[in-house]
Design a protein around this motif. Structure first.
Motif, PDB file in Angstrom:
ATOM      1  N   THR A 222      65.310  50.990 -76.869  1.00 13.11           N
ATOM      2  CA  THR A 222      65.951  50.155 -75.849  1.00 13.11           C
ATOM      3  C   THR A 222      67.357  49.756 -76.286  1.00 13.11           C
ATOM      4  O   THR A 222      68.293  49.804 -75.489  1.00 13.11           O
ATOM      5  N   ALA A 223      67.478  49.370 -77.548  1.00 17.83           N
ATOM      6  CA  ALA A 223      68.779  48.917 -78.040  1.00 17.83           C
ATOM      7  C   ALA A 223      69.820  50.039 -77.919  1.00 17.83           C
ATOM      8  O   ALA A 223      70.981  49.776 -77.581  1.00 17.83           O
ATOM      9  N   ALA A 267      69.397  52.629 -64.535  1.00 12.69           N
ATOM     10  CA  ALA A 267      69.452  52.181 -65.931  1.00 12.69           C
ATOM     11  C   ALA A 267      68.074  51.734 -66.405  1.00 12.69           C
ATOM     12  O   ALA A 267      67.655  52.030 -67.529  1.00 12.69           O
ATOM     13  N   SER A 268      67.369  51.021 -65.516  1.00 17.27           N
ATOM     14  CA  SER A 268      66.028  50.555 -65.886  1.00 17.27           C
ATOM     15  C   SER A 268      65.105  51.728 -66.148  1.00 17.27           C
ATOM     16  O   SER A 268      64.366  51.748 -67.124  1.00 17.27           O
ATOM     17  N   LEU A 269      65.157  52.715 -65.252  1.00 15.53           N
ATOM     18  CA  LEU A 269      64.280  53.873 -65.431  1.00 15.53           C
ATOM     19  C   LEU A 269      64.609  54.609 -66.713  1.00 15.53           C
ATOM     20  O   LEU A 269      63.712  55.077 -67.424  1.00 15.53           O
ATOM     21  N   LEU A 270      65.893  54.694 -67.025  1.00 12.95           N
ATOM     22  CA  LEU A 270      66.284  55.359 -68.265  1.00 12.95           C
ATOM     23  C   LEU A 270      65.709  54.619 -69.467  1.00 12.95           C
ATOM     24  O   LEU A 270      65.106  55.219 -70.366  1.00 12.95           O
ATOM     25  N   GLY A 271      65.875  53.297 -69.471  1.00 10.98           N
ATOM     26  CA  GLY A 271      65.360  52.500 -70.581  1.00 10.98           C
ATOM     27  C   GLY A 271      63.856  52.656 -70.729  1.00 10.98           C
ATOM     28  O   GLY A 271      63.341  52.859 -71.834  1.00 10.98           O
ATOM     29  N   ILE A 272      63.172  52.595 -69.598  1.00  6.66           N
ATOM     30  CA  ILE A 272      61.717  52.697 -69.654  1.00  6.66           C
ATOM     31  C   ILE A 272      61.277  54.073 -70.127  1.00  6.66           C
ATOM     32  O   ILE A 272      60.341  54.202 -70.920  1.00  6.66           O
ATOM     33  N   SER A 273      61.959  55.118 -69.665  1.00  6.41           N
ATOM     34  CA  SER A 273      61.507  56.449 -70.090  1.00  6.41           C
ATOM     35  C   SER A 273      61.741  56.677 -71.577  1.00  6.41           C
ATOM     36  O   SER A 273      60.946  57.318 -72.251  1.00  6.41           O
TER      37      SER A 273
END
Lengths: 295, 287, 279
Positions: A222-223, A267-273
């Motif tokens: 995530t970071a 961006a959220s989907l990227l972070g989650i994946s």
């Protein structure tokens, strides 16, 4: 009891969908209570209008566009007169940002592993550098991200540096804890059958460190994404990437709020994946071990 | 007490002093001990008597401050590097990321034994401890007693001439413990390995051993070595013979410093009066 | 770790003299001190020797000068940013703790909410900063506080929920054996058990709150906050001021962290991490 990876994945997907549904329900529910009037074309050239009972500015159509409007915008062009869809644009941007984050993440992880391995075998190195490894946690690298990106000419390399720094230190610290976690008797066991330091490292320390390593990797994943997004924010920086997309769409907010939300969604989907990819790797690497109390 | 001629383990004048941030502790003082081939020797004594330290000195897991340890005619270090030892701890110390068979295979991997030979040896060891059906299980799926059997199988994987056991059954219940004693006895008779066995339990020491070495603390030293002349093979009936109880009493009295029969108050190194032993024993009496 | 500590019955003798202890401490820290001095010296020397125009990385002496010169501005900015960070921290932490209590009451609910919370912390929340500015107004500190609330809520929720539920079952059974109510079990067993988890999360959250506030300010805000000082000074190419501001951020972060450490030592002196001397 260990969960089979398949069951865990199925459960995760179900929870994700449940959460998504809940979010949409709350979103539209709030708008139904206090948003702007809802207008639907009624197929006869006119409109049906539903007026919500209350008025909350925070859920009006500008601040919180309807979910279907966001979906429409995704299918529509990214800018007027352009062929590429918003969705297509965002996917490309996510890949761009994701790649930068990924390279940084992998580089940082490898360096962290190497550093931890070095510290385990050299007390001197540990005493000399450990305080800085710990202190480096206090350096707000995220705050420095735009600066670092600028220093490297706003290119991909600067972002990779940021992402690897954000990964490197948590991994080094967690890995060192993991490498030194084995029971001293396990070490005695290895010595009693004359195992070399190398053998002890690969057969005992490394496997014992994996749970610690993956905890750090999940955080670092995530970071890295956050670092990449923040680092892309420089004016004059790359035109690709989600960081720039967010800033650009922010400027267009009053005319097209859906675009900003779409970018945030991307961006959220990227972070989650990213997170899920690490989680999957963890399930594979730690199979057979008794489950710990982790989500 | 010393076996003339062929000793597998010969400990001469060993002292072990621990220095730490807190000061010095004399864990072992003036230890002389000889163990013959194929003997089953127990070390027993209250906490702090140095029995675990002595075990580790023999196994070259810690070095004596002075004195020598000769194993199989070599230094303890050489013996360890030649992989003459197997070790079993009170906790199974299994690797929880490895299956049962992978755990047993570990010493063989370290030595570099190839796949097929390794597999054969692992299967043989699992048969020996009667866990063949659990080869693919993971440690957390087994009971404490079963995990200990795996750790015994692992200790024997390289056919060591010496098996070191540090209170291996301390964490088990009494019934499992007695069963495990029978197991160890059977395995010992089958393999002919020399065993050095540390324990807190007087009945266990008497049941298993050819010799019981009684130790006392502060500083750690050998008080007496008792020969156990119970006939082999020993089984549940042995536990009900008069001689068994006599020997248990003999060990207990020695531990309490009140043994006045043959070998009374004989200690290597410093002379000890019965009275002073009673004083030091008062704090750490074995139950 | 020496084998000495493995010996049953090992009892430590009286401690070594104070002089010996100090000497040992110095000897232990020496390598680190050497590295520190070497790095600072090298930094100063390299930048001077190569005559790098303060391009992005000024000499330590220049940063120190800028720090002193801009002190009033930096102080004011630090205060404003701290207000955002701490405001968000207090709300986020409280919300997280309360939700953790609510959620821990029923195992089913916890099993659903916790994985979602863990997943939610994988979302780059900072990306929502522009939205918050649009909602609450770009000059409104609450816009930044909202980001901090979101950042701190999830780690606190996950950790405290774990602390309340991952309790030694024997302790709970002991309480039930004396007919304790759920409320008593909560107060006497679960909450004390959760305190170390709370402090672990609090350490994470204080760092997050400060960084979150500063980064959120990057996306726009009033002029007198640290994030804006950083952005504006770097666009004017006054990197000495930029670094001075960064130092302020880092120092503030350290102070907050140490404050948590002190409170932790007072509240849970009995915990192993406090006894072993160092987290």
């Amino acid at each position: 009891m260990t969960r089979s990876p398949v069951r865990a994945i199925a459960r995760g997907v179900l929870l994700g969908l449940l959460f998504l549904a809940a979010v949409v329900a709350v979103w539209e529910g709030a708008k139904a209570l206090g948003g702007d009037p809802w207008r639907f074309p009624d197929g006869k050239g006119g409109e049906t209008v539903y007026v919500p009972p209350l008025k909350w500015p925070i859920v009006n159509d500008l601040a919180l566009p309807h979910v279907w409007k966001i979906a429409d915008a995704l299918a529509g062009p990214v800018q007027r007169e352009q062929a590429q869809t918003l969705a297509g644009f965002l996917v490309a941007a996510a890949i761009h940002t994701g790649q930068e984050a990924l390279f940084g993440f992998l580089l940082g992880a490898l360096l962290g592993l190497a550093l931890a391995a070095g510290f385990v075998h050299s007390k001197l190195a540990e005493r000399a550098f450990m305080p800085y490894v710990v202190a480096s946690q206090t350096i707000p690298i995220l705050a420095l991200a735009p600066l670092i990106a600028f220093a490297f000419g706003n290119g991909v390399f600067g972002i990779v540096i940021v992402a690897s720094y954000l990964t490197f230190f948590p991994v080094a610290i967690a890995q060192l804890r993991g490498l030194t976690s084995p029971d001293p008797r396990a070490l005695e066991l290895m010595r009693s059958c004359a195992a070399t330091k190398w053998t002890i490292f690969w057969k005992l320390r490394m496997p014992a460190s994996l749970p610690y390593l993956f905890s750090a990797l999940k955080v670092a994943a995530t970071a890295s994404i956050v670092g990449a997004i923040v680092g892309e924010g420089n004016p004059g920086g790359s035109q690709f990437g989600l960081g720039r997309a967010i800033l650009n769409f922010n400027e267009q907010y009053t005319s097209a709020p859906e675009k900003l939300w779409a970018a945030i969604l991307a961006a959220s989907l990227l972070g989650i994946s990213f997170f899920l990819a690490v989680r999957l790797a963890e399930l594979v690497a730690l199979r057979g071990r008794p489950a710990s109390g982790q989500a | 007490m010393t076996v003339q001629g062929k000793s597998v383990v010969s400990v001469l004048g060993v002292n072990k002093v621990f220095e730490s941030a807190g000061g010095r502790t004399t864990a072992l003082e003036g230890i002389d001990l000889a163990i013959g081939p194929g003997e089953f020797v127990s070390l027993i004594g209250p906490s702090g008597c140095g029995k675990s330290t002595l075990l580790r000195v023999i196994g070259d897991l810690t070095s004596p401050t002075s004195g020598t340890v000769t194993v199989n005619g070599k230094t303890a270090r050489q013996a360890r590097q030649d992989r003459d030892y197997g070790i079993v701890f009170q906790a199974p110390v299994l690797f929880d990321w490895r299956s049962v068979q992978a755990n047993v295979a570990l010493p063989l991997e370290v030595k570099g034994v190839s796949g097929a030979d390794r597999q054969r040896r692992v299967q043989a060891m699992l048969e020996l401890v009667e866990l063949k059906d659990f080869a693919r299980h993971y440690p957390y799926q087994l009971s404490g007693g079963m995990q200990q059997r795996v750790s015994i199988a692992r200790a024997l994987a390289l056919e060591p001439s010496i098996l070191l056991m540090d209170e291996p059954f301390g964490a088990l219940d009494e019934m499992t413990r007695e069963r495990m004693n029978a197991e160890v006895q059977r395995i010992w008779q089958q393999t002919g390995t020399t065993v050095v066995f540390v324990t807190h339990s007087i009945p266990e020491a008497v049941f298993l051993s050819s010799k019981v070495v009684v130790m006392s603390p502060r500083p750690g030293r050998i008080v007496r070595v008792i020969d156990v002349d119970l006939p082999r093979p020993r089984n549940d009936d042995t536990r009900e013979t008069a001689r068994y109880f006599e020997l248990i009493t003999e060990v207990r009295e020695t531990l309490r410093g009140r043994w006045s029969g043959e070998g009374a108050a004989k200690a290597s190194g410093a002379a000890t009066s019965v009275a002073s032993m009673e004083r030091t024993q008062a704090e750490g009496a074995v139950g | 770790m020496s084998l000495a500590t493995l010996e049953p019955g090992f009892v430590s003798a009286p401690k070594a003299s104070p002089v010996t202890r100090v000497v040992r401490q110095v000897r232990d820290q020496a390598p680190a001190i050497v590295v520190f001095v070497a790095v600072i010296g090298l930094w100063e020397a390299v930048v001077s020797a190569l005559n790098l125009q303060q391009f992005v990385l000024p000499r330590p002496s220049e940063i120190a000068t800028a720090f002193v010169a801009e002190l009033p501005v930096l102080q004011k900015a630090a205060g404003a940013t701290l207000y955002e960070a701490l405001g968000g921290l207090v709300i986020g932490v409280s919300a997280g703790v309360l939700t953790a209590f609510a959620v821990s009451r029923w195992g089913r609910v916890r099993d659903i909410v916790l994985p979602i919370a863990v997943g939610a912390s994988a979302i780059p929340i900072i990306a929502a900063a522009p939205i918050m500015s649009n909602w609450f107004g770009i000059l409104n500190p609450f816009a930044k506080m909202a980001i901090v609330i979101l950042l701190t809520f999830f780690p606190m929720l996950v950790n405290v929920a774990r602390g309340l539920s991952q309790v030694d079952e024997s302790a709970v059974e002991l309480m039930r054996a004396s007919a304790a109510s759920e409320g008593q079990i909560l107060r006497k067993v679960r909450i004390p058990n959760a305190l170390p988890y709370f402090f672990t999360a609090l350490k994470i959250c204080t760092t997050l709150s400060l960084i979150g506030a500063v980064i959120a300010e990057y996306f726009g805000g009033a002029n007198d906050v640290l994030g804006r000082v950083i952005v504006q000074s770097s666009s004017r190419l006054r990197f000495d001021i930029t670094w001075a501001a960064i130092v302020v951020v880092a120092a503030t972060g350290i102070v907050l962290y140490l404050a948590v450490v002190v409170v932790e030592r007072v509240v849970i002196p009995w915990h192993a991490s406090q006894r072993a001397g160092g987290s």
